[in-house]
Design a protein around this motif. Structure first.
Motif, mmCIF file in Angstrom:
data_model
loop_
_atom_site.group_PDB
_atom_site.id
_atom_site.type_symbol
_atom_site.label_atom_id
_atom_site.label_comp_id
_atom_site.label_asym_id
_atom_site.label_seq_id
_atom_site.Cartn_x
_atom_site.Cartn_y
_atom_site.Cartn_z
ATOM 1 N N ILE A 1 0.911 -1.341 -0.039
ATOM 2 C CA ILE A 1 0.207 0.202 0.215
ATOM 3 C C ILE A 1 0.933 1.315 0.165
ATOM 4 N N ALA A 2 2.163 1.095 0.506
ATOM 5 C CA ALA A 2 2.897 2.340 0.641
ATOM 6 C C ALA A 2 3.415 2.827 -0.598
ATOM 7 N N LEU A 3 3.205 2.027 -1.816
ATOM 8 C CA LEU A 3 3.434 2.794 -3.068
ATOM 9 C C LEU A 3 2.822 4.030 -3.504
ATOM 10 N N ILE A 4 1.693 4.186 -2.679
ATOM 11 C CA ILE A 4 0.897 5.230 -2.770
ATOM 12 C C ILE A 4 1.700 6.467 -1.955
ATOM 13 N N PRO A 5 2.287 7.527 -2.830
ATOM 14 C CA PRO A 5 2.858 8.652 -2.237
ATOM 15 C C PRO A 5 1.936 9.216 -1.043
ATOM 16 N N GLY A 6 2.857 9.536 -0.096
ATOM 17 C CA GLY A 6 2.316 9.950 1.216
ATOM 18 C C GLY A 6 2.253 9.036 2.189
ATOM 19 N N THR A 7 2.095 7.951 1.867
ATOM 20 C CA THR A 7 1.711 6.581 2.771
ATOM 21 C C THR A 7 2.839 6.542 3.858
ATOM 22 N N SER A 8 3.943 6.527 3.507
ATOM 23 C CA SER A 8 5.339 6.136 4.071
ATOM 24 C C SER A 8 5.288 4.413 4.193
ATOM 25 N N ARG A 9 6.401 4.116 3.729
ATOM 26 C CA ARG A 9 6.660 2.583 3.567
ATOM 27 C C ARG A 9 7.087 2.146 5.232
ATOM 28 N N SER A 10 7.881 3.114 5.859
ATOM 29 C CA SER A 10 8.158 2.731 6.932
ATOM 30 C C SER A 10 7.182 3.179 8.024
ATOM 31 N N GLY A 11 6.553 3.923 7.635
ATOM 32 C CA GLY A 11 5.388 4.175 8.655
ATOM 33 C C GLY A 11 4.040 3.285 8.689
ATOM 34 N N ILE A 12 3.647 2.810 7.643
ATOM 35 C CA ILE A 12 2.672 1.770 7.447
ATOM 36 C C ILE A 12 3.312 0.346 7.927
ATOM 37 N N THR A 13 4.337 0.048 7.619
ATOM 38 C CA THR A 13 4.835 -1.337 8.189
ATOM 39 C C THR A 13 4.921 -1.308 9.538
ATOM 40 N N MET A 14 5.343 -0.274 10.162
ATOM 41 C CA MET A 14 5.461 -0.128 11.505
ATOM 42 C C MET A 14 4.158 -0.147 12.185
ATOM 43 N N THR A 15 3.161 0.567 11.477
ATOM 44 C CA THR A 15 1.840 0.516 12.078
ATOM 45 C C THR A 15 1.211 -0.661 12.033
ATOM 46 N N ALA A 16 1.461 -1.494 11.004
ATOM 47 C CA ALA A 16 0.852 -2.896 10.764
ATOM 48 C C ALA A 16 1.602 -3.827 11.767
ATOM 49 N N GLY A 17 2.909 -3.684 12.106
ATOM 50 C CA GLY A 17 3.601 -4.646 13.046
ATOM 51 C C GLY A 17 3.128 -3.986 14.432
ATOM 52 N N LEU A 18 2.731 -3.032 14.688
ATOM 53 C CA LEU A 18 2.271 -2.655 16.149
ATOM 54 C C LEU A 18 0.868 -3.273 16.163
ATOM 55 N N MET A 19 0.120 -3.199 15.212
ATOM 56 C CA MET A 19 -1.452 -3.755 15.025
ATOM 57 C C MET A 19 -1.110 -5.263 15.441
ATOM 58 N N MET A 20 -0.107 -6.144 14.964
ATOM 59 C CA MET A 20 -0.189 -7.483 15.094
ATOM 60 C C MET A 20 0.611 -7.690 16.437
ATOM 61 N N GLY A 21 0.824 -6.741 17.155
ATOM 62 C CA GLY A 21 1.502 -7.128 18.422
ATOM 63 C C GLY A 21 2.857 -7.045 18.789
ATOM 64 N N LEU A 22 3.576 -6.591 17.800
ATOM 65 C CA LEU A 22 4.958 -6.294 17.952
ATOM 66 C C LEU A 22 5.310 -4.910 18.940
ATOM 67 N N ASP A 23 6.435 -5.216 19.639
ATOM 68 C CA ASP A 23 6.693 -3.777 20.370
ATOM 69 C C ASP A 23 7.202 -2.869 19.510
ATOM 70 N N ARG A 24 7.381 -1.612 19.920
ATOM 71 C CA ARG A 24 7.882 -0.302 18.859
ATOM 72 C C ARG A 24 9.277 -0.829 18.405
ATOM 73 N N GLN A 25 10.226 -1.301 19.255
ATOM 74 C CA GLN A 25 11.236 -1.589 18.601
ATOM 75 C C GLN A 25 11.388 -2.811 17.690
ATOM 76 N N GLY A 26 10.628 -3.826 17.883
ATOM 77 C CA GLY A 26 10.200 -5.136 17.066
ATOM 78 C C GLY A 26 9.689 -4.490 15.662
ATOM 79 N N ALA A 27 8.608 -3.364 15.834
ATOM 80 C CA ALA A 27 8.041 -3.066 14.483
ATOM 81 C C ALA A 27 8.897 -2.070 13.728
ATOM 82 N N ALA A 28 9.688 -1.418 14.412
ATOM 83 C CA ALA A 28 10.864 -0.563 13.693
ATOM 84 C C ALA A 28 11.930 -1.301 13.320
ATOM 85 N N ARG A 29 12.311 -2.325 13.852
ATOM 86 C CA ARG A 29 13.440 -2.968 13.198
ATOM 87 C C ARG A 29 12.935 -4.042 12.260
ATOM 88 N N PHE A 30 11.796 -4.545 12.212
ATOM 89 C CA PHE A 30 11.401 -5.412 11.247
ATOM 90 C C PHE A 30 11.028 -4.427 9.969
#
Length: 265
Positions: A158-187
């Motif tokens: 989805i981050a292919l859409i400009p303005g979405t942010s690849r890092s932002g949306i993958t961190m968002t998804a990681g947090l939604m799946m239960g990863l902690d902040r460091q885990g979501a960011a590092r993944f």
């Protein structure tokens, strides 16, 4: 392109590539607001090389066992050591690769508008706030399973859409799946390695095919500035993440999106 432009654009790329604020949006908006000509494909390749070098060097300690254990998992036909994380990164890249091939023309034409960037900046900023506030934050990146990989991988597409942010949306998804902040960011950062490498490789092939003349000085400066700024960005973001959370980036996205709406709506 003069050296001042090269430094500013490379700095912008290096910093925003790994923060949840969208590098593509900023690289579209800066030339639009300043009246600069498009930086060109060669410069895009150069700054991608810089950011790729930064993330690979930063995670070099984690990448070695991931690669070794991935090879062992192929031979032994089972997950061993860090092969789970390596397979997660590889399979998490598939959705964005498929989506990129299918929607490349649409993304590069119809979706590169300030209003699209404004909308995605606000919408996915609010979603980032929600995920950070409501996520359980119980697991590290080493625990990712196939469901996590599927959700985060689709989010990355989805981050292919400009303005979405690849890092932002993958961190968002990681947090939604239960990863902690460091885990979501590092993944998210590990996922960026094959994505940046593929994007840079495709752009290089396109550049060679176009036969454009290359002025090397701004490219070399851009590569160095992007690499240094990206490395420092990753280091300080991970260092400060638990202390500051995602709220500063959410606020920034809302302000940026609101300003774009005020100017272009």
């Amino acid at each position: 392109m003069d050296l001042v432009q090269a430094v500013l654009l490379a700095l912008l790329q290096g910093v925003t590539e790994f923060l949840p604020v969208s590098s593509s949006a900023h690289l579209i908006l800066l030339p639009a607001l300043t009246g600069w000509e498009d930086q060109g494909l060669a410069f895009d390749v150069a700054v991608h090389v810089g950011t790729l070098a930064a993330v690979v060097w930063y995670f070099r300690g984690e990448l070695r066992p991931m690669i070794v254990d991935w090879g062992r998992s192929l031979l032994e036909r089972r997950l061993v050591g860090e092969s789970r994380l390596a397979w997660g990164v590889l399979f998490g890249t598939v959705p964005v690769g498929v989506a990129g091939l299918a929607f490349k023309d649409v993304v590069e034409t119809s979706l590169r508008s300030p209003l699209v960037i404004a909308a995605t900046t606000i919408i996915f900023g609010v979603l980032l706030w929600w995920a950070d506030a409501r996520g359980q934050r119980l697991r590290s990146e080493h625990t990712v399973g196939w469901k996590d990989v599927l959700v985060i991988g689709v989010a990355q597409a989805i981050a292919l859409i400009p303005g979405t942010s690849r890092s932002g949306i993958t961190m968002t998804a990681g947090l939604m799946m239960g990863l902690d902040r460091q885990g979501a960011a590092r993944f998210s950062f590990l996922l960026s390695i094959p994505v940046i490498a593929i994007a840079g490789g495709l752009s290089t092939v396109e550049l060679i095919g176009a036969g454009e003349s290359v002025i090397w000085t701004p490219l070399l400066v851009g590569t160095a500035v992007a690499a240094l700024s990206a490395y420092l960005c990753i280091h300080f973001f991970l260092k400060l993440l638990e202390r500051i959370g995602m709220m500063p980036f959410v606020i920034y996205r809302l302000l940026l999106g609101g300003a774009l709406l005020a100017v272009y709506a």
